[in-house]
Design a protein around this motif. Sequence first.
Motif, mmCIF file in Angstrom:
data_model
loop_
_atom_site.group_PDB
_atom_site.id
_atom_site.type_symbol
_atom_site.label_atom_id
_atom_site.label_comp_id
_atom_site.label_asym_id
_atom_site.label_seq_id
_atom_site.Cartn_x
_atom_site.Cartn_y
_atom_site.Cartn_z
ATOM 1 N N LYS A 112 0.680 -1.269 -0.054
ATOM 2 C CA LYS A 112 0.037 -0.019 0.102
ATOM 3 C C LYS A 112 0.770 1.339 0.175
ATOM 4 C CE LYS A 112 -4.007 -2.366 0.305
ATOM 5 N NZ LYS A 112 -4.441 -2.723 -0.802
ATOM 6 N N SER A 113 1.877 1.340 0.890
ATOM 7 C CA SER A 113 2.517 2.641 1.010
ATOM 8 C C SER A 113 3.683 2.950 0.047
ATOM 9 C CB SER A 113 3.247 2.569 2.306
ATOM 10 O OG SER A 113 4.337 1.827 2.388
ATOM 11 N N ASP A 114 4.064 4.174 -0.226
ATOM 12 C CA ASP A 114 5.024 4.489 -1.254
ATOM 13 C C ASP A 114 6.332 3.495 -1.034
ATOM 14 O OD1 ASP A 114 3.321 5.938 -2.313
ATOM 15 O OD2 ASP A 114 4.150 7.962 -1.494
ATOM 16 N N ALA A 115 6.825 3.322 0.329
ATOM 17 C CA ALA A 115 7.728 2.685 0.813
ATOM 18 C C ALA A 115 7.625 1.163 0.196
ATOM 19 C CB ALA A 115 8.092 2.576 2.421
ATOM 20 N N GLU A 116 6.713 0.702 0.461
ATOM 21 C CA GLU A 116 6.318 -0.750 0.145
ATOM 22 C C GLU A 116 6.353 -0.625 -1.517
ATOM 23 O OE1 GLU A 116 3.462 -2.069 3.849
ATOM 24 O OE2 GLU A 116 2.504 -1.419 1.913
ATOM 25 N N LYS A 117 5.884 0.245 -2.110
ATOM 26 C CA LYS A 117 5.951 0.061 -3.748
ATOM 27 C C LYS A 117 7.334 0.057 -4.122
ATOM 28 C CE LYS A 117 1.173 1.746 -4.142
ATOM 29 N NZ LYS A 117 0.291 3.107 -4.174
ATOM 30 N N ALA A 118 7.908 1.094 -3.612
ATOM 31 C CA ALA A 118 9.347 1.311 -3.902
ATOM 32 C C ALA A 118 10.071 0.049 -3.704
ATOM 33 C CB ALA A 118 9.983 2.347 -3.224
ATOM 34 N N TRP A 119 10.124 -0.748 -2.651
ATOM 35 C CA TRP A 119 10.531 -2.013 -2.272
ATOM 36 C C TRP A 119 10.259 -3.056 -3.368
ATOM 37 C CZ3 TRP A 119 7.251 -6.522 -1.173
ATOM 38 C CH2 TRP A 119 8.111 -7.625 -0.979
ATOM 39 N N LEU A 120 8.905 -3.216 -3.856
ATOM 40 C CA LEU A 120 8.537 -4.108 -4.749
ATOM 41 C C LEU A 120 9.185 -3.832 -6.271
ATOM 42 C CD1 LEU A 120 6.707 -6.492 -4.941
ATOM 43 C CD2 LEU A 120 4.832 -5.008 -5.558
ATOM 44 N N ASN A 121 9.449 -2.671 -6.427
ATOM 45 C CA ASN A 121 10.271 -2.232 -7.710
ATOM 46 C C ASN A 121 11.538 -2.151 -7.698
ATOM 47 O OD1 ASN A 121 7.547 -1.807 -9.349
ATOM 48 N ND2 ASN A 121 7.267 0.100 -8.047
ATOM 49 N N GLY A 122 12.182 -2.561 -6.549
ATOM 50 C CA GLY A 122 13.629 -2.477 -6.445
ATOM 51 C C GLY A 122 14.395 -3.845 -6.946
ATOM 52 N N PHE A 123 13.797 -5.091 -7.384
ATOM 53 C CA PHE A 123 14.541 -6.014 -7.668
ATOM 54 C C PHE A 123 14.929 -6.206 -9.048
ATOM 55 C CE2 PHE A 123 11.323 -7.129 -4.124
ATOM 56 C CZ PHE A 123 12.315 -7.799 -3.274
ATOM 57 N N TYR A 124 15.890 -7.010 -9.204
ATOM 58 C CA TYR A 124 16.249 -7.044 -10.551
ATOM 59 C C TYR A 124 15.200 -7.499 -11.716
ATOM 60 C CZ TYR A 124 21.304 -6.830 -9.533
ATOM 61 O OH TYR A 124 22.646 -6.069 -9.118
ATOM 62 N N PRO A 125 15.168 -6.842 -12.699
ATOM 63 C CA PRO A 125 13.918 -7.290 -13.682
ATOM 64 C C PRO A 125 13.838 -8.924 -14.166
ATOM 65 C CG PRO A 125 14.588 -5.097 -14.282
ATOM 66 C CD PRO A 125 15.689 -5.655 -13.211
ATOM 67 N N ALA A 126 15.116 -9.205 -14.413
ATOM 68 C CA ALA A 126 15.271 -10.683 -14.802
ATOM 69 C C ALA A 126 14.705 -11.756 -13.562
ATOM 70 C CB ALA A 126 16.707 -10.903 -15.033
ATOM 71 N N LEU A 127 14.778 -11.205 -12.339
ATOM 72 C CA LEU A 127 14.462 -12.156 -11.213
ATOM 73 C C LEU A 127 12.888 -11.687 -11.169
ATOM 74 C CD1 LEU A 127 17.170 -11.677 -8.781
ATOM 75 C CD2 LEU A 127 17.001 -13.423 -10.468
ATOM 76 N N MET A 128 12.157 -10.811 -11.580
ATOM 77 C CA MET A 128 10.704 -10.796 -11.568
ATOM 78 C C MET A 128 9.951 -11.275 -12.591
ATOM 79 S SD MET A 128 10.228 -8.928 -8.723
ATOM 80 C CE MET A 128 8.657 -8.147 -8.615
ATOM 81 N N VAL A 342 19.288 -10.035 -4.473
ATOM 82 C CA VAL A 342 18.197 -10.052 -5.290
ATOM 83 C C VAL A 342 17.842 -8.727 -5.954
ATOM 84 C CG1 VAL A 342 16.941 -12.227 -4.728
ATOM 85 C CG2 VAL A 342 16.694 -9.827 -3.191
ATOM 86 N N SER A 343 18.750 -7.505 -5.489
ATOM 87 C CA SER A 343 18.559 -6.202 -5.765
ATOM 88 C C SER A 343 19.679 -5.610 -6.038
ATOM 89 C CB SER A 343 17.606 -5.455 -4.713
ATOM 90 O OG SER A 343 18.399 -5.419 -3.599
ATOM 91 N N PRO A 344 20.022 -4.655 -7.096
ATOM 92 C CA PRO A 344 21.040 -3.761 -6.985
ATOM 93 C C PRO A 344 21.604 -3.200 -5.940
ATOM 94 C CG PRO A 344 19.697 -3.254 -9.028
ATOM 95 C CD PRO A 344 18.808 -4.082 -7.887
ATOM 96 N N ALA A 345 20.558 -2.835 -4.743
ATOM 97 C CA ALA A 345 21.087 -2.255 -3.648
ATOM 98 C C ALA A 345 21.806 -3.519 -2.737
ATOM 99 C CB ALA A 345 19.772 -1.930 -3.005
ATOM 100 N N ALA A 346 21.520 -4.558 -3.054
ATOM 101 C CA ALA A 346 22.358 -5.723 -2.265
ATOM 102 C C ALA A 346 23.888 -5.578 -2.449
ATOM 103 C CB ALA A 346 21.790 -7.038 -2.693
ATOM 104 N N TYR A 347 24.166 -5.320 -4.048
ATOM 105 C CA TYR A 347 25.593 -5.217 -4.275
ATOM 106 C C TYR A 347 25.972 -3.678 -3.952
ATOM 107 C CZ TYR A 347 24.914 -9.633 -6.444
ATOM 108 O OH TYR A 347 24.616 -11.034 -6.645
ATOM 109 N N GLU A 348 25.572 -2.904 -3.132
ATOM 110 C CA GLU A 348 25.967 -1.482 -2.796
ATOM 111 C C GLU A 348 26.170 -1.693 -1.306
ATOM 112 O OE1 GLU A 348 26.763 1.106 -4.557
ATOM 113 O OE2 GLU A 348 26.298 -0.252 -6.225
ATOM 114 N N THR A 349 25.945 -2.789 -0.697
ATOM 115 C CA THR A 349 26.304 -2.823 0.735
ATOM 116 C C THR A 349 27.775 -3.255 0.982
ATOM 117 O OG1 THR A 349 25.949 -5.386 0.676
ATOM 118 C CG2 THR A 349 24.010 -4.019 1.218
ATOM 119 N N GLU A 350 28.135 -2.644 2.033
ATOM 120 C CA GLU A 350 29.628 -2.862 2.572
ATOM 121 C C GLU A 350 30.061 -4.285 2.324
ATOM 122 O OE1 GLU A 350 31.771 -0.407 2.245
ATOM 123 O OE2 GLU A 350 30.152 1.162 1.924
#
Length: 422
Positions: A112-128, A342-350
């Motif tokens: 429902k929330s914007d944060a949840e929607k952003a999360w749902l759109n944050g995965f690699y497209p090939a994995l979706m 599963v997301s580009p953000a995972a590869y940005e973690t230290e």
Amino acid sequence: MRRFFTATALAAGLLAATAASAFAKTELTMYYPISVGGPLTKVIDGMIEGFEKENPEIDVKAVYAGNYDDTRVRVLSALKSGQPAQLSVLFSIDAYDLIEQDLIVPFDDVVKSDAEKAWLNGFYPALMANGRIEGKTWGVPFQRSTIVMYYNKDMFKEAGLDPEVPPKTWDEMVAVGKKLTKEGRYGLMVPSTGYPYWMFQCFAIQNGKELMSADGASVHFDDPAVIEALDFWKSLSVEQKISPTGLVEWGTLRQAFVQGQTAMMWHTTGNLTAVKKEAKFDFGVAELPAHKRPGSPTGGGNFYLFKSASEVERKAALKLIRYMTAPERAAEWSIATGYVGVSPAAYETEQLKAYGKAFPQALVARDQLKVAIAEFSTWDTARVREALNNAIQAALTGTKTPAEALKEAQATADQLLKPFKH
């Protein structure tokens, strides 16, 4: 006096009940599979502990249920017998069957929330790709993979090959495989039990053809390019003699590789960490070789939300899924297993940045996502897949020719998919 006591007791009872309901925990049961090496249930238990610490109002029972097939059977029997299960990790390719049985809800209905929607759109497209069906998102990536080529660098050196230059085409793979094959050792092994259809997808896509349509209602098993792909797989053992004849076991191939029985193997990146721990030699990981094009299907498991859960349970389940797919946990799971973050953000973690720098083999599966396709999945997927698996194994064992086997599988699939044609 007695009436006063009764009223007081009643009030106290009501207060206690209200307090209890205010502090009642939302209970979640989550089933999950593990299909690769390593003590990974401990990693999941650690994640659940972290989640419960942050969300004391939610109590999670995480049930390890074996491999993907075992887990699906356990989940379906639990749901049918009325046992609570609000979420599960199941094959990403189970989505069609779960929709058909009316067991899951799309994430779009819960997010429902914007944060949840952003999360749902944050995965690699090939994995979706496997989770998005008819415009809705039914599955969210968790333990996801591509198939990669592992190779023994010491054996490459010994055969006079450059250990930093793995084969990039089918022709190169055959040529290199011949140099690597010797008494007691094969140049290449590709598993043909467990998930034959999945490995076969690699050969088919590399030969320029996908095995199914985007709507999951038709298949292309008898296409000339697909038959040619199975011919090529078979030729690796029969004509080229760089692979074993007959079937190669999925479950023991990793051990065969680390024990030096094969110089190269195609396997899930989900086995990467186990190979890293077990191999007593320097090994490389490469994207799969191309023919008409490069490519690998994605694989592995997605999170699903069950329809039988209450609205409160669904919200709690969504919270848990968001926690377990957050960049830090995705990085931790990738390092523990070899699965793709599963997301580009995972590869940005230290942690994953540092790990990728020290162990670049961990980035190959991610890099291959740019040429990855959805894993084979259709309506009535279990029976269609079985027809294809049987055809592949019949061809590889010499019971039928690749053309005969695939034409039969096509006829079976056409019959099964008839009700789903638009």
